[in-house]
Design a protein around this motif. Structure first.
Motif, PDB file in Angstrom:
ATOM      1  N   ASP A 261      11.021  -8.763   6.611  1.00  0.00           N
ATOM      2  CA  ASP A 261      10.858  -8.276   5.149  1.00  0.00           C
ATOM      3  C   ASP A 261      10.992  -9.537   4.195  1.00  0.00           C
ATOM      4  O   ASP A 261      10.246  -9.520   3.456  1.00  0.00           O
ATOM      5  CB  ASP A 261      11.722  -7.331   4.916  1.00  0.00           C
ATOM      6  CG  ASP A 261      11.431  -6.689   3.485  1.00  0.00           C
ATOM      7  OD1 ASP A 261      10.304  -6.085   3.392  1.00  0.00           O
ATOM      8  OD2 ASP A 261      12.287  -6.674   2.766  1.00  0.00           O
ATOM      9  N   VAL A 262      11.876 -10.346   4.441  1.00  0.00           N
ATOM     10  CA  VAL A 262      12.210 -11.440   3.443  1.00  0.00           C
ATOM     11  C   VAL A 262      10.891 -12.371   3.590  1.00  0.00           C
ATOM     12  O   VAL A 262      10.388 -12.829   2.757  1.00  0.00           O
ATOM     13  CB  VAL A 262      13.246 -12.236   3.720  1.00  0.00           C
ATOM     14  CG1 VAL A 262      13.357 -13.535   3.091  1.00  0.00           C
ATOM     15  CG2 VAL A 262      14.651 -11.413   3.262  1.00  0.00           C
ATOM     16  N   ARG A 263      10.303 -12.637   4.789  1.00  0.00           N
ATOM     17  CA  ARG A 263       9.416 -13.735   5.017  1.00  0.00           C
ATOM     18  C   ARG A 263       8.192 -13.006   4.253  1.00  0.00           C
ATOM     19  O   ARG A 263       7.317 -14.120   3.949  1.00  0.00           O
ATOM     20  CB  ARG A 263       9.157 -13.734   6.728  1.00  0.00           C
ATOM     21  CG  ARG A 263       8.046 -14.993   6.758  1.00  0.00           C
ATOM     22  CD  ARG A 263       8.230 -15.669   8.141  1.00  0.00           C
ATOM     23  NE  ARG A 263       7.976 -14.894   9.216  1.00  0.00           N
ATOM     24  CZ  ARG A 263       7.986 -15.131  10.420  1.00  0.00           C
ATOM     25  NH1 ARG A 263       8.553 -16.131  10.680  1.00  0.00           N
ATOM     26  NH2 ARG A 263       7.651 -13.996  11.354  1.00  0.00           N
ATOM     27  N   GLU A 264       7.982 -11.637   4.525  1.00  0.00           N
ATOM     28  CA  GLU A 264       6.636 -11.122   4.200  1.00  0.00           C
ATOM     29  C   GLU A 264       6.615 -10.986   2.726  1.00  0.00           C
ATOM     30  O   GLU A 264       5.573 -11.505   2.220  1.00  0.00           O
ATOM     31  CB  GLU A 264       6.547  -9.664   4.611  1.00  0.00           C
ATOM     32  CG  GLU A 264       6.222  -9.673   6.062  1.00  0.00           C
ATOM     33  CD  GLU A 264       6.142  -8.305   6.778  1.00  0.00           C
ATOM     34  OE1 GLU A 264       6.518  -7.061   5.958  1.00  0.00           O
ATOM     35  OE2 GLU A 264       5.622  -8.067   7.832  1.00  0.00           O
ATOM     36  N   ARG A 265       7.744 -10.833   1.841  1.00  0.00           N
ATOM     37  CA  ARG A 265       7.792 -11.031   0.597  1.00  0.00           C
ATOM     38  C   ARG A 265       7.695 -12.331   0.106  1.00  0.00           C
ATOM     39  O   ARG A 265       6.975 -12.307  -0.764  1.00  0.00           O
ATOM     40  CB  ARG A 265       9.371 -10.531  -0.059  1.00  0.00           C
ATOM     41  CG  ARG A 265       9.501  -9.037   0.191  1.00  0.00           C
ATOM     42  CD  ARG A 265      11.160  -8.949  -0.025  1.00  0.00           C
ATOM     43  NE  ARG A 265      10.967  -7.303  -0.313  1.00  0.00           N
ATOM     44  CZ  ARG A 265      10.833  -6.460  -1.379  1.00  0.00           C
ATOM     45  NH1 ARG A 265      10.231  -7.219  -2.565  1.00  0.00           N
ATOM     46  NH2 ARG A 265      10.942  -5.206  -1.632  1.00  0.00           N
TER      47      ARG A 265
END
Length: 345
Positions: free
Chosen positions: A217-221
């Motif tokens: 999720d962090v990488r996608e954000r």
């Protein structure tokens, strides 16, 4: 080197003997009803007379679950009452070997999965007991065991002053200890990604001390140019929680703190209730609800998918659906009130 056939045979015989012994211990046995102790039930109001009458007319009911060390009923008091109504002196029992705390967990789990549903008050009371027995469990872990949302469990934890672990971590459903505040973990994950954008998710999660899902999720954000910490979580980290019943600062915050029912748990129990399962209109109702129910977290994740030029129309549609559900709820409550006014004491 080959294995000694005799040794292999002894090992196989031993494994088979242990399996047979375990099967015998788990196999149902008939015991006198008079030997049973009342359940430490998560139901605050005890047994429901109408449900007992319904079960008394049924046959081939599953065995009840009993804690062997105390002979206390864990799951099945309605079936015990039904057996007494039929004049039976014994009942089929499966024994449980755990302690009192584990027995209560089994009782809650059994009542969530089948039969008469637990009320919201029942589930909240169960969550309080589970938190008292297992304070290091995460809110999500307790929520699954009590049939509530994790935000409701978090509110119960705060309301009754149940602390997390002394070192600030909680045990999740997978048994791993995680920090109470996930903000720092997300920040660490963003720093790891900044140093090595092509690192595997597992490597990022391991170095930052977060789950693989959080790392993803962090990488996608970051790829979308968004903050690695969701807005509601960052606001919660900056500001104290509003008092119970106070106004929320955003629709997302309101959804996060909504104590509503866990639809998956309700539908699972509803579909197993004999009064629903064996009625054609009952099965049709379960299918209908399954297609029309939505949890707060779902719309929080989907709301960004609505294009700006459709927002007014979709909002109007949502109000229409909400109005229909409110009328449905009012009719159910009126019938419940009318019935309780003529109920049997």
């Amino acid at each position: 080197m080959g294995s000694d056939p005799g040794t292999l045979k002894l090992a196989n015989d031993s494994a088979e003997a242990e399996s047979e012994f375990a099967a015998r211990r788990a196999a149902p046995a008939r015991v006198p009803i008079s030997s049973l102790r009342p359940a430490d039930s998560p139901r605050l109001t005890g047994e429901n007379p109408e449900h007992v009458e319904l079960l008394a007319m049924a046959r081939d009911l599953p065995p009840i679950l009993v804690q062997r060390s105390t002979m206390r009923v864990i799951d099945g008091m309605h079936r015990v009452r039904a057996a007494r109504c039929r004049g039976e002196e014994s009942i089929a029992v499966t024994f449980f070997e755990g302690d009192d705390s584990e027995a209560f967990l089994r009782a809650v789990d059994a009542n969530l999965r089948h039969g008469l549903p637990l009320s919201l008050a029942d589930r909240e009371a169960a969550a309080r007991r589970i938190l008292a027995a297992y304070p290091r469990w995460s809110d999500r872990t307790v929520a699954v065991r009590a049939g509530l949302s994790h935000t409701t469990v978090g509110a119960i934890r705060r309301r009754f002053g149940v602390p997390a672990a002394a070192e600030g971590g909680r045990v999740g459903r997978d048994g791993r200890v995680r920090p109470v505040d996930g903000t720092s973990g997300r920040v660490r994950a963003s720093e790891v990604i900044a140093r090595n954008p092509d690192a595997p998710l597992r490597a990022i999660a391991r170095e930052a001390g977060v789950s693989t899902g959080t790392a993803r999720d962090v990488r996608e954000r970051l790829r979308a140019g968004r903050d690695p910490v969701p807005g509601a979580r960052r606001a919660a980290a900056r500001e104290p929680a509003p008092p119970s019943g106070g106004p929320a600062t955003s629709p997302r915050r309101a959804a996060d703190n909504a104590p509503g029912a866990d639809w998956r748990s309700v539908l699972s129990s509803l579909s197993r209730d004999p009064a629903v399962r064996y009625a054609e209109n009952g099965r049709a109702f379960v299918r209908w609800v399954d297609g029309h129910a939505i949890e707060p977290v779902e719309w929080c994740e989907l709301i960004d998918a609505v294009p700006p030029h459709w927002r007014d129309s979709v909002a109007e549609l949502a109000r229409s659906c909400a109005g229909a559900w409110l009328e449905f709820a009012r009719e159910l409550e009126q019938r419940a009130t009318a019935k309780s006014g003529h109920g049997v004491a």
